[in-house]
Motif scaffolding. Sequence first.
Motif, short mmCIF file in Angstrom:
data_model
loop_
_atom_site.label_atom_id
_atom_site.label_comp_id
_atom_site.label_asym_id
_atom_site.label_seq_id
_atom_site.Cartn_x
_atom_site.Cartn_y
_atom_site.Cartn_z
N UNK A 1 0.83 -1.31 -0.10
CA UNK A 1 0.24 0.00 0.07
C UNK A 1 0.84 1.81 0.36
N UNK A 2 1.85 1.58 0.90
CA UNK A 2 2.91 2.47 1.34
C UNK A 2 3.49 2.90 -0.07
N UNK A 3 4.56 1.88 -0.32
CA UNK A 3 5.13 2.23 -1.52
C UNK A 3 4.30 2.82 -3.09
N UNK A 4 3.10 1.79 -3.24
CA UNK A 4 2.00 2.58 -4.39
C UNK A 4 1.53 3.40 -4.19
N UNK A 5 1.34 4.33 -2.59
CA UNK A 5 0.61 5.40 -2.54
C UNK A 5 2.04 6.18 -3.58
N UNK A 6 3.12 6.02 -2.32
CA UNK A 6 4.01 7.35 -2.43
C UNK A 6 4.74 6.86 -3.13
N UNK A 7 4.51 6.30 -5.00
CA UNK A 7 5.13 6.44 -6.18
C UNK A 7 3.52 7.38 -7.32
N UNK A 8 2.55 7.15 -6.43
CA UNK A 8 1.81 7.51 -7.43
C UNK A 8 1.05 9.43 -6.77
N UNK A 9 2.04 10.01 -5.27
CA UNK A 9 1.63 11.07 -5.25
C UNK A 9 2.88 11.60 -5.28
N UNK A 10 3.86 11.52 -5.10
CA UNK A 10 5.46 11.73 -5.32
C UNK A 10 5.94 12.24 -3.85
N UNK A 11 5.92 11.45 -2.80
CA UNK A 11 6.11 11.11 -1.55
C UNK A 11 6.98 10.38 -1.29
N UNK A 12 8.41 10.89 -0.85
CA UNK A 12 9.82 10.21 -0.21
C UNK A 12 9.25 9.85 1.26
#
Length: 388
Positions: free
Chosen positions: A43-54
């Motif tokens: 969940x976190x890696x996917x959402x992090x890539x989508x919203x560009x959040x390091x």
Amino acid sequence: MIHFLTQRFIENYGDYKNQKVRQAYGTLCSILSIICNIVLVIFKITIGLIVHSVAIQADGLNNLSDVGSNLASLFGFKLANKHPDKDHPYGHGRYEYIAGMVIAFLILVVGIQSLKESVVKIFNPEKVMFSFVAVVILIFSILVKLWMYYFNNQIGKKIDSSSLKAAGQDSLNDVVTTFATLVSLILTLITDLPVDGIIGTIVSLIVIFAGINVFKDTINPLLGLAPDKALIDDIENFIMSYDKPLGIHDLMMHDYGPGRMFMTLHVEVDCQEDVMKIHEEIDDIERAIQEKYHIHTTIHYDPVDVHNPRLLALKQQVLEIVKGIDEHYSIHDFRMVPGKNHTNLIFDVLIPANDQISHQILKNKISAEVKQISDEYHCVIEIDHAFV
């Protein structure tokens, strides 16, 4: 939930000292933690890539390191329960501590890598896109990690497992880091500052410090951590509750992993007592300690003369001299051996483990003060450092 799971999957779940039961608890906790962490990583890696959040990606990578930690813990419990062999007669219990060191190493690696990426994002920020889905996932992650902390910590206490306690503490650290990540995502709505990189840096530092603390907690038993004082006091009181013991000294405890403790000590007994009766009671004490504390114990008994008034008076005088030098010092194995030209006073002086005094200087000081009682006395002193 904990009670339901343990009843459902663990036979004899209340026998926490049983090695098979401990392994079953460790396996259950590790597998549940692996499943939870894998879900959070996806969940976190996917959402992090989508919203560009390091920051979210760093939090996801932290959960990925947790998967490695859980695997290390799983194999640690499995290996620790191997039967002793000719090369390892004390068993393989320290594998559990080694597993804890692997956990610490993985936490540090991920923390350092995330710190590097977060610092880069401070100076080269990317626009973070706010997402209500990301907020929901982060809140869900916090709730899951709180449950994992409670589960691992409670089981870790019950079976006295340093690796499960470390896993529980790591989950609690994850709650803090995920909450910080959630804050950074919300702050992107009201500021153009590189809060994502800043929060990512803070998260990474928290992860690194957590890894250092886990490393300390797991390496201490391997280096020879002093046993718990409350446990030692309880054991000494238990021994002194028997008829024959007059005093205890030279107690040493060796930790070869949870449930694999070995202890040796000296017990002072009356030299005029029947040696067979003393030996019988010493055997009874050793068996009772094994049953009560699950510690394999070997006791050496020292016969002491408690009926010689001169000896007892001299012992008290020497004890006062030693206490006058340092109140934390004590003496034991006190003997008096008369000779043609002088009388030898033979005894051991016990000093704290961290005391740095020169042994020869201490011996000379005690001997000089004893000479003031009488030139007849010659001290033969052995200096012992406390192991508990």
